[in-house]
Design an enzyme around this catalytic site. Structure first.
Site, mmCIF file in Angstrom:
data_model
loop_
_atom_site.group_PDB
_atom_site.id
_atom_site.type_symbol
_atom_site.label_atom_id
_atom_site.label_comp_id
_atom_site.label_asym_id
_atom_site.label_seq_id
_atom_site.Cartn_x
_atom_site.Cartn_y
_atom_site.Cartn_z
ATOM 1 N N LYS A 75 -14.744 -0.957 -8.160
ATOM 2 C CA LYS A 75 -15.086 0.150 -9.063
ATOM 3 C C LYS A 75 -15.691 -0.369 -10.374
ATOM 4 C CE LYS A 75 -12.467 2.261 -6.067
ATOM 5 N NZ LYS A 75 -12.571 3.449 -5.280
ATOM 6 N N ASP A 119 -1.070 -2.821 -8.417
ATOM 7 C CA ASP A 119 -2.360 -2.575 -7.777
ATOM 8 C C ASP A 119 -3.337 -2.236 -8.903
ATOM 9 O OD1 ASP A 119 -4.550 -1.764 -6.367
ATOM 10 O OD2 ASP A 119 -3.544 -0.178 -5.239
ATOM 11 N N TRP A 164 -2.302 6.413 -3.554
ATOM 12 C CA TRP A 164 -3.528 6.195 -2.772
ATOM 13 C C TRP A 164 -3.121 6.108 -1.303
ATOM 14 C CZ3 TRP A 164 -5.403 0.910 -1.169
ATOM 15 C CH2 TRP A 164 -6.692 0.967 -0.625
HETATM 16 C C1 LIG Z 1 -5.258 2.629 -5.947
HETATM 17 C C2 LIG Z 1 -6.262 1.867 -5.166
HETATM 18 N N1 LIG Z 1 -5.967 0.631 -4.786
HETATM 19 C C3 LIG Z 1 -6.836 -0.122 -4.102
HETATM 20 C C4 LIG Z 1 -8.068 0.362 -3.757
HETATM 21 C C5 LIG Z 1 -8.902 -0.580 -2.977
HETATM 22 O O1 LIG Z 1 -10.226 -0.449 -2.944
HETATM 23 P P1 LIG Z 1 -11.139 -1.665 -2.434
HETATM 24 O O2 LIG Z 1 -10.521 -2.175 -1.196
HETATM 25 O O3 LIG Z 1 -12.464 -1.042 -2.248
HETATM 26 O O4 LIG Z 1 -11.125 -2.654 -3.531
HETATM 27 C C6 LIG Z 1 -8.427 1.670 -4.128
HETATM 28 C C7 LIG Z 1 -9.716 2.253 -3.743
HETATM 29 O O5 LIG Z 1 -9.967 3.417 -3.783
HETATM 30 C C8 LIG Z 1 -7.509 2.426 -4.865
HETATM 31 O O6 LIG Z 1 -7.778 3.662 -5.273
#
Ligand SMILES: Cc1ncc(COP(=O)(O)O)c(C=O)c1O
Length: 437
Positions: free
Chosen positions: A284, A248, A167
């Protein structure tokens, strides 16, 4: 009379001063072009590779346009979706008429309990023995950020190893907190699967004490996860090399459709007494994208260490945003902490994960029908929200410029934003882009 005179003499220079100041300001303004700023030297930042896609999508006026850039769930009508169980929780919250006082820096107690139990299981000995330091933070990103800042402060010199690819924000987060990052092999473009040997070799070569960032499930962007046997081998190397895993967990429930199954890796690591950090997000799986709800936890082998670690994470958070937001945390504790609501949530998770699986299959069928001699099996083999197509940046540009399909230039398509009715259109655009560019 005298007092009036004093007032008049005192008043005189006071009236004159603004006139002089205005004159000086006018002269200054005339000497400088009106747009001049002390910050003129600041360059425009490049658009974010993921969020910039949504901005470009909004500007496109084509009726065919399709946003497969950001990983956000859409209905079959391609509309954003608020979970029914979330609305129900909000109704309960409204009825309870709760106040808006500051939360403690570590967050809402019932939220933190529900969140660690969701990850490790309600009967986890690690939780019972008080060995989890959990801080409610600003969704996945903010949680990763607090975790990275903690590493910078308390593990100086430790290098963070991230998967290649990963990511996009992982690099930003570690770089911004001053933690050096390097990559480990993860994806094999030949097999469109896991490069397990490469991964193990890179972890074995990592300096002792390095941090290894692992996607808990539904790896973004590849949709390729290690098997249970492979997780066991990864754990062996982590123990042998004294590495520090940093999970993560942004997609719990979206890999297999089961919240429990998707927590396999962190639960397994905890069982083997491997200490680790973990960032969790409800963006999500509860669709709480804008509420910014998540947590950073350290799962440790000693309750005293957990207390001390929490105190230091609180100190870091205090200087960044102080207290976390309450609304989303209350939703989570209503849903995750209540058996009946939890069951309802599981049903909706099933529905969302099921819809993504269905469009995956439909996209695969359309591709096979249009071009039967190509191997399209990666589409159905990959899991989670994304399809990692292997398309080049030029092919991705053709998808956007010619077909109005918005995606990240690493070849990732978010199937969460695809509907059945658009599968054929997408398949035709993919084949045109792959064959002609
Ligand atoms: C792998 C991964 N980690 C963390 C996040 C963090 O998203 P958020 O800050 O919206 O919780 C995302 C969002 O796309 C992600 O794909």
């Amino acid at each position: 009379m005298a007092s009036v005179g004093v007032a008049a003499t005192l008043a005189e220079p006071q009236r004159a001063a603004p006139v002089r100041a205005v004159g000086a300001a006018r002269r200054l303004a005339a000497a400088r072009p009106p747009a001049a700023s002390r910050l003129d030297g600041v360059e425009m930042a490049p658009p974010d590779p993921i969020l910039g896609v949504s901005e470009a999508f909004k500007r496109d006026t084509s009726a065919d346009k399709l946003n497969l850039g950001v990983g956000a769930y859409r209905t079959e009508e391609l509309q954003p979706y608020v979970l029914k169980v979330v609305r129900k929780a909000e109704e309960r919250m409204l009825a309870a008429n709760e106040n808006k006082e500051y939360l403690p820096i570590e967050g809402l107690a019932s939220f933190r309990k529900a969140t660690v139990e969701l990850l490790l299981g309600a009967d986890s000995p690690t939780i019972k023995e008080g060995r989890v330091a959990c801080l409610q933070s600003l969704s996945g990103t903010g949680s990763l950020r607090i975790g990275a800042a903690f590493i910078a402060k308390f593990m100086p010199g430790a290098v963070a190893f991230i998967s290649r690819p990963t990511w996009g924000n992982h690099k930003n987060i570690f770089a911004d907190t001053g933690v050096e990052w390097r990559e480990y092999s993860y994806f094999d473009p030949e097999t469109i699967g896991l490069d397990f040997e490469g991964m193990i070799a890179d972890l074995e070569a990592a300096p002792e004490g390095s941090v290894v960032v692992l996607h808990g499930c539904a790896h973004n962007p590849t949709g390729v996860d290690p098997t249970k046997e492979q997780w066991a081998k990864i754990a062996d190397v982590i123990i042998a090399k004294n590495l520090v895993p940093f999970f993560d967990v942004a997609y719990q429930g979206f890999a297999t459709g089961s919240l429990e199954e998707d927590a396999f890796a962190p639960r397994y690591f905890a069982e083997r007494s491997i200490e680790f950090a973990v960032a969790q997000s409800y963006s999500k799986n509860l669709g709480l994208y804008a509420e910014r709800v998540g947590a950073i936890s350290w799962v440790l082998n000693d309750a005293g260490a957990a207390d001390r670690v929490l105190s230091q994470m609180k100190r870091i958070a205090r200087a960044v945003y102080s207290n976390p937001p309450v609304h989303g945390a209350r939703i989570v504790s209503e849903v995750v902490g209540n058996e009946e609501m939890f069951e309802e949530w599981k049903g909706e998770m099933d529905m969302m994960a099921g819809r993504i699986k269905a469009v995956r299959q439909e996209l695969y069928d359309a591709l096979v029908k249009l071009e039967p001699n190509k191997d399209w099996s990666f589409v159905t083999k990959q899991i989670g929200m994304f399809s990692f197509t292997g398309m080049s940046p030029a092919q991705c540009d053709n998808m956007t410029n010619k077909h109005h399909i918005y995606m990240t230039r690493d070849g990732r398509l978010s199937l969460a934003g695809l509907s059945s009715s658009k599968c054929q259109y997408l398949a035709e655009a993919m084949i045109d882009s792959i064959d002609n560019h």
